[in-house]
Design an enzyme around this catalytic site. Structure first.
Site, PDB file in Angstrom:
ATOM      1  N   GLY A 147      38.591  39.939  50.574  1.00  0.00           N
ATOM      2  CA  GLY A 147      37.592  39.508  49.586  1.00  0.00           C
ATOM      3  C   GLY A 147      37.192  38.057  49.803  1.00  0.00           C
TER       4      GLY A 147
ATOM      5  N   ASP B 212      37.489  46.983  55.027  1.00  0.00           N
ATOM      6  CA  ASP B 212      37.357  47.697  53.760  1.00  0.00           C
ATOM      7  C   ASP B 212      38.802  47.943  53.311  1.00  0.00           C
ATOM      8  OD1 ASP B 212      37.333  49.662  51.822  1.00  0.00           O
ATOM      9  OD2 ASP B 212      35.752  50.847  52.787  1.00  0.00           O
TER      10      ASP B 212
ATOM     11  N   TYR C 135      39.787  47.756  34.198  1.00  0.00           N
ATOM     12  CA  TYR C 135      40.204  46.524  34.888  1.00  0.00           C
ATOM     13  C   TYR C 135      41.594  46.103  34.415  1.00  0.00           C
ATOM     14  CZ  TYR C 135      39.688  41.555  36.325  1.00  0.00           C
ATOM     15  OH  TYR C 135      39.839  40.312  36.883  1.00  0.00           O
TER      16      TYR C 135
ATOM     17  N   ILE D 145      34.228  43.092  53.186  1.00  0.00           N
ATOM     18  CA  ILE D 145      33.640  44.401  53.532  1.00  0.00           C
ATOM     19  C   ILE D 145      32.404  44.244  54.412  1.00  0.00           C
ATOM     20  CG2 ILE D 145      32.231  44.646  51.433  1.00  0.00           C
ATOM     21  CD1 ILE D 145      33.497  47.621  51.486  1.00  0.00           C
TER      22      ILE D 145
END
Ligand code: AKB
Length: 310
Positions: free
Chosen positions: A8, A49, A138, A35
């Site tokens: 990320g 990924d 979340y 990604i």
């Protein structure tokens, strides 16, 4: 921590963390992954990924990293729009990253969040160890993640560490799909239009922190002596608690004409109301010396200058 793989890497935290780590450990020792490719970086970049465990394993092995910082995840509001996608990315990605860390014996960091708490959690001075029954996907992912990281430490002896981040405010990369995103947008709109319409309602307090303090916290926790750590994952950390009108009052010290109005988004408001007003960071302070340099006004001054420069 000498050679670090960051997942990320183009997200709100990742884009600044890669720069910080490159300054500390050398850019060839920070392997940025995401990604898709976005910016040209000084150091190595690989497309990963995180739902593809083999790819994560291959890249970690290729660069002989000793640490994974796993940041790839969907934020609270986005996760609520597509809960199954959030489950697959947030939980699937985390398990894959933990498994790669176990297979290659790597140090491991992943952030939890104030989103791991729920409406039955004590709202003020929320303790480190308390009731966590979140009502969002979340939050469910974050609590499960905290437990999973503890499990990997207890069961496999993996050096897992983490913090519960509050809303993070930064000028480098915009956050995407979070409940606390208003606290970033307000600065951009203050500079552009001297006005902001908040999707979070008046009086809704949440914990917040300026990005430089968040980055220092990650490095300090990762560098802490393991023997000092009684807890490992999910340390409560915060810089200050604020509602939209507190940001407005702070901005008005620098832009007196600034005006705040409200157009509350019921979905994000419901998420915000299920989170604490202010969490207690004492355990992080005691175990690894957590501290912050920015309060609301100091952050506002810096944010307004940096956003203007942009
Ligand atoms: C969000 O709003 O989803 C995040 C968080 C507090 O975890 N910024």
């Amino acid at each position: 921590m000498k050679k670090i793989l960051v997942t990320g890497a183009f997200g709100q935290i990742g884009s600044e963390l890669v720069t910080k780590l490159s300054g500390l450990y050398g850019s060839s020792n920070v392997i940025a992954t995401d990604i898709k490719e976005k910016n040209q970086l000084d150091g190595p970049f690989e497309i990963i990924d995180v739902t593809d465990k083999q790819r994560l394993h291959d890249v970690a092995k290729k660069y002989e990293v000793d640490t994974i910082m796993h940041l790839a995840a969907l934020l609270s509001a986005t996760a609520e729009k597509d809960p199954m996608k959030a489950w697959n990315i947030n939980m699937g990605g985390l398990v894959n990253a933990l498994e790669v860390a176990r297979e290659l014996d790597l140090q491991f960091f992943t952030p939890s969040s104030i989103g791991s708490f729920g409406p039955s959690t004590p709202k003020d001075n929320t303790p480190q160890d308390t009731l966590q029954r979140p009502t969002t996907m979340y939050g469910v992912n974050k609590v499960a993640g905290e437990l999973l990281c503890d499990y990997y430490h207890e069961r496999f002896g993996l050096d897992t560490r983490g913090v519960r981040f509050p809303g993070l405010i930064s000028y480098e990369t915009l956050p995407g799909g979070g409940t606390t995103d208003y606290a970033v947008e307000i600065y951009y709109e203050a500079v552009k239009n001297k006005a902001y319409t908040s999707f979070i309602g008046e009086g809704t307090k949440m914990d917040m922190m300026y990005m430089p303090d968040a980055l220092n916290a990650i490095v300090d926790l990762m560098e802490a002596e393991p023997s000092e750590l009684e807890h490992r994952n999910a340390f409560n950390i915060t810089a200050f608690s604020a509602a939209p009108e507190d940001f407005a009052a702070s901005i008005q010290k620098f832009i007196p004409e600034f005006e705040l109005s409200y157009d509350v988004d019921p979905n994000r408001q419901a998420i915000a109301e299920s989170w604490p007003n202010q969490i207690d960071p004492t355990v992080a302070e005691n175990e690894w010396g957590f501290k912050t340099n920015y309060d609301l006004d100091k952050m506002t001054k810096d944010m307004l200058e940096k956003v203007k420069d942009k």
